[in-house]
Scaffold this motif. Sequence first.
Motif, PDB file in Angstrom:
ATOM      1  N   THR A 259       0.851  -1.195   0.000  1.00 20.31           N
ATOM      2  CA  THR A 259       0.000   0.000   0.000  1.00 20.31           C
ATOM      3  C   THR A 259       0.884   1.241   0.000  1.00 20.31           C
ATOM      4  O   THR A 259       1.890   1.297   0.699  1.00 20.31           O
ATOM      5  N   ILE A 260       0.503   2.229  -0.818  1.00 22.73           N
ATOM      6  CA  ILE A 260       1.312   3.448  -0.950  1.00 22.73           C
ATOM      7  C   ILE A 260       0.357   4.631  -1.135  1.00 22.73           C
ATOM      8  O   ILE A 260      -0.723   4.472  -1.698  1.00 22.73           O
ATOM      9  N   GLU A 261       0.747   5.794  -0.639  1.00 21.23           N
ATOM     10  CA  GLU A 261      -0.108   6.985  -0.809  1.00 21.23           C
ATOM     11  C   GLU A 261      -0.125   7.401  -2.278  1.00 21.23           C
ATOM     12  O   GLU A 261       0.900   7.358  -2.960  1.00 21.23           O
ATOM     13  N   GLY A 262      -1.315   7.800  -2.752  1.00 18.62           N
ATOM     14  CA  GLY A 262      -1.486   8.136  -4.167  1.00 18.62           C
ATOM     15  C   GLY A 262      -0.476   9.139  -4.699  1.00 18.62           C
ATOM     16  O   GLY A 262       0.111   8.948  -5.765  1.00 18.62           O
ATOM     17  N   ASP A 263      -0.251  10.213  -3.959  1.00 21.69           N
ATOM     18  CA  ASP A 263       0.642  11.255  -4.452  1.00 21.69           C
ATOM     19  C   ASP A 263       2.088  10.775  -4.540  1.00 21.69           C
ATOM     20  O   ASP A 263       2.838  11.174  -5.423  1.00 21.69           O
ATOM     21  N   ILE A 264       2.480   9.892  -3.598  1.00 21.64           N
ATOM     22  CA  ILE A 264       3.849   9.343  -3.626  1.00 21.64           C
ATOM     23  C   ILE A 264       4.036   8.513  -4.893  1.00 21.64           C
ATOM     24  O   ILE A 264       5.051   8.616  -5.588  1.00 21.64           O
ATOM     25  N   LEU A 265       3.021   7.707  -5.224  1.00 21.02           N
ATOM     26  CA  LEU A 265       3.099   6.888  -6.433  1.00 21.02           C
ATOM     27  C   LEU A 265       3.132   7.768  -7.684  1.00 21.02           C
ATOM     28  O   LEU A 265       3.936   7.551  -8.593  1.00 21.02           O
ATOM     29  N   ALA A 266       2.284   8.794  -7.708  1.00 15.24           N
ATOM     30  CA  ALA A 266       2.247   9.708  -8.865  1.00 15.24           C
ATOM     31  C   ALA A 266       3.594  10.409  -9.044  1.00 15.24           C
ATOM     32  O   ALA A 266       4.077  10.577 -10.168  1.00 15.24           O
TER      33      ALA A 266
ATOM     34  N   GLN B 240      11.615  -4.823   1.968  1.00 16.48           N
ATOM     35  CA  GLN B 240      11.183  -4.453   3.327  1.00 16.48           C
ATOM     36  C   GLN B 240      11.772  -3.104   3.748  1.00 16.48           C
ATOM     37  O   GLN B 240      11.313  -2.500   4.704  1.00 16.48           O
ATOM     38  N   ASP B 241      12.818  -2.639   3.045  1.00 18.20           N
ATOM     39  CA  ASP B 241      13.478  -1.383   3.422  1.00 18.20           C
ATOM     40  C   ASP B 241      12.917  -0.182   2.664  1.00 18.20           C
ATOM     41  O   ASP B 241      12.802   0.908   3.202  1.00 18.20           O
ATOM     42  N   ASN B 242      12.603  -0.389   1.377  1.00 21.02           N
ATOM     43  CA  ASN B 242      12.191   0.759   0.567  1.00 21.02           C
ATOM     44  C   ASN B 242      11.487   0.302  -0.698  1.00 21.02           C
ATOM     45  O   ASN B 242      11.413  -0.891  -0.987  1.00 21.02           O
ATOM     46  N   LEU B 243      10.981   1.299  -1.430  1.00 23.87           N
ATOM     47  CA  LEU B 243      10.441   1.047  -2.767  1.00 23.87           C
ATOM     48  C   LEU B 243      11.310   1.828  -3.749  1.00 23.87           C
ATOM     49  O   LEU B 243      11.590   3.002  -3.526  1.00 23.87           O
ATOM     50  N   THR B 244      11.751   1.153  -4.809  1.00 23.73           N
ATOM     51  CA  THR B 244      12.603   1.816  -5.797  1.00 23.73           C
ATOM     52  C   THR B 244      11.954   1.718  -7.171  1.00 23.73           C
ATOM     53  O   THR B 244      11.395   0.684  -7.526  1.00 23.73           O
ATOM     54  N   PHE B 245      12.032   2.823  -7.921  1.00 28.84           N
ATOM     55  CA  PHE B 245      11.446   2.887  -9.271  1.00 28.84           C
ATOM     56  C   PHE B 245      12.570   3.309 -10.212  1.00 28.84           C
ATOM     57  O   PHE B 245      13.245   4.307  -9.948  1.00 28.84           O
ATOM     58  N   VAL B 246      12.767   2.561 -11.300  1.00 31.23           N
ATOM     59  CA  VAL B 246      13.891   2.846 -12.200  1.00 31.23           C
ATOM     60  C   VAL B 246      13.396   2.892 -13.640  1.00 31.23           C
ATOM     61  O   VAL B 246      12.548   2.092 -14.040  1.00 31.23           O
TER      62      VAL B 246
ATOM     63  N   VAL C  47       8.456   4.247   2.682  1.00 32.36           N
ATOM     64  CA  VAL C  47       7.425   3.268   2.319  1.00 32.36           C
ATOM     65  C   VAL C  47       8.117   1.937   2.084  1.00 32.36           C
ATOM     66  O   VAL C  47       9.237   1.907   1.577  1.00 32.36           O
ATOM     67  N   SER C  48       7.466   0.837   2.466  1.00 36.13           N
ATOM     68  CA  SER C  48       8.110  -0.455   2.239  1.00 36.13           C
ATOM     69  C   SER C  48       7.069  -1.504   1.893  1.00 36.13           C
ATOM     70  O   SER C  48       5.869  -1.276   2.009  1.00 36.13           O
ATOM     71  N   ALA C  49       7.551  -2.665   1.457  1.00 35.91           N
ATOM     72  CA  ALA C  49       6.663  -3.783   1.107  1.00 35.91           C
ATOM     73  C   ALA C  49       6.929  -4.934   2.069  1.00 35.91           C
ATOM     74  O   ALA C  49       7.958  -4.968   2.731  1.00 35.91           O
TER      75      ALA C  49
ATOM     76  N   ASP D 198      11.630  15.382  -0.038  1.00 33.09           N
ATOM     77  CA  ASP D 198      10.926  15.005   1.190  1.00 33.09           C
ATOM     78  C   ASP D 198      11.808  14.052   1.981  1.00 33.09           C
ATOM     79  O   ASP D 198      12.752  13.480   1.445  1.00 33.09           O
ATOM     80  N   GLU D 199      11.436  13.855   3.250  1.00 34.14           N
ATOM     81  CA  GLU D 199      12.195  12.903   4.051  1.00 34.14           C
ATOM     82  C   GLU D 199      12.004  11.501   3.479  1.00 34.14           C
ATOM     83  O   GLU D 199      10.898  11.105   3.125  1.00 34.14           O
ATOM     84  N   GLY D 200      13.091  10.769   3.350  1.00 38.74           N
ATOM     85  CA  GLY D 200      13.007   9.403   2.837  1.00 38.74           C
ATOM     86  C   GLY D 200      12.971   9.317   1.324  1.00 38.74           C
ATOM     87  O   GLY D 200      12.816   8.251   0.739  1.00 38.74           O
ATOM     88  N   GLU D 201      13.110  10.476   0.657  1.00 39.61           N
ATOM     89  CA  GLU D 201      13.026  10.496  -0.808  1.00 39.61           C
ATOM     90  C   GLU D 201      14.433  10.660  -1.387  1.00 39.61           C
ATOM     91  O   GLU D 201      15.198  11.492  -0.927  1.00 39.61           O
ATOM     92  N   GLN D 202      14.771   9.846  -2.373  1.00 38.74           N
ATOM     93  CA  GLN D 202      16.084   9.967  -3.025  1.00 38.74           C
ATOM     94  C   GLN D 202      15.899   9.866  -4.523  1.00 38.74           C
ATOM     95  O   GLN D 202      15.137   9.027  -4.994  1.00 38.74           O
ATOM     96  N   VAL D 203      16.611  10.717  -5.259  1.00 42.56           N
ATOM     97  CA  VAL D 203      16.531  10.598  -6.720  1.00 42.56           C
ATOM     98  C   VAL D 203      17.938  10.733  -7.303  1.00 42.56           C
ATOM     99  O   VAL D 203      18.701  11.626  -6.937  1.00 42.56           O
ATOM    100  N   THR D 204      18.291   9.782  -8.162  1.00 43.98           N
ATOM    101  CA  THR D 204      19.595   9.777  -8.818  1.00 43.98           C
ATOM    102  C   THR D 204      19.358   9.704 -10.315  1.00 43.98           C
ATOM    103  O   THR D 204      18.638   8.829 -10.782  1.00 43.98           O
ATOM    104  N   MET D 205      19.952  10.646 -11.049  1.00 46.94           N
ATOM    105  CA  MET D 205      19.802  10.639 -12.503  1.00 46.94           C
ATOM    106  C   MET D 205      21.175  10.468 -13.132  1.00 46.94           C
ATOM    107  O   MET D 205      22.147  11.071 -12.687  1.00 46.94           O
TER     108      MET D 205
END
Length: 372
Positions: A128-135, A163-169, A184-186, A356-363
Amino acid sequence: MKFIVSSTYLLKQLQVLGGVINSSNTLPILDNFLFELKQSNLTVSASDLETTMTSTIDVESDSEGSIALPARLLLDTLKTFPEQPLTFVVEENNTVEISSNHGKYALAYANGAEFPKAVALDNPSTTTIEGDILATAISKTIFAAGNDDLRPVMSGVFFQFSQDNLTFVATDAHKLVKYTREDVSADAVAEFIMPKKPLNLLKGILAGSEEAVTIEYNDSNAKFTFNNSELVCRLIDGKYPNYEAVIPKENPNKLVIDRTQFLNSVRRVSIFSNKTTHQIRLKIAGAELNISAEDIDYSNKAEERLSCDYQGDDMQIGFNSRFLTEMINNLNADNVQLEMSLPNRAGILTPTDGLDEGEQVTMLVMPVMLNN
């Protein structure tokens, strides 16, 4: 079968579902919305076989039934109504009569049983994840996904849950974006590749939403449940490339610069670059960044100097300005950091603030060879 519904409420729901329908379908039934009525619950579905989306709408009714109505005709009609109740009545002669305050309209309908059923997921894993976080995760990554039909795995976004995080690539081999949420975790480790179309739909619907979205997934399909809607889609089959291997670990040369200034400068200079390579040159020495481009065929050239905070050896590196612009544009930071090792190794772009706290982005952006 008869029901009464608010015109604007119905239009709003159908416009979202309309995003699923392709402009040219192999099966004519897919040009329709499926209406399934059970007393005061109307379930409307749209599908292109790969993706099926369903919304449940509250209506006034005490009947049951299922019909398929032409999507384009229905949307075009609803757009013209001011807010009012509409009465839908299924007639004997295979038409549906819609009554408004001022008129009556008849549409031919198809048998609801012909409409393809959405896939049911067998024993799925759930997160489960908050809508805005997924967007946000989708919009931060989807632009970097490829369009190459020969490499379908790269044409989607890779979801990596643990269990530690969700990553999108997402990557197209020229640029790569990795977006991680540590807040957020699974429950279990899972990996799957989502196609672009359902992601674009979700991004549009969920932006700014604080609703919880339940994601269920197995090896072949994923299902997103939120609000009163469900979206089921087929996943992209195949193994995602080992993206961690291409992210350079040792990057001694670090450049920190004002994002807006950098973006505007790259945009301006790139107008003068070669129209096929879009190549711009970054020359960094001391606290000065020199951005230049040249189109030898037309004798066009441009050069700008910016002050920056730089630690490392003086260097020159070339980038495709389109990729660089897209990436800087997608970061909501005041300052960005570009880390580099050598002119032929990828540069890593990260925001230094605005996360945001817990947010990381690498490009990651691949360089282009400079012809000195």
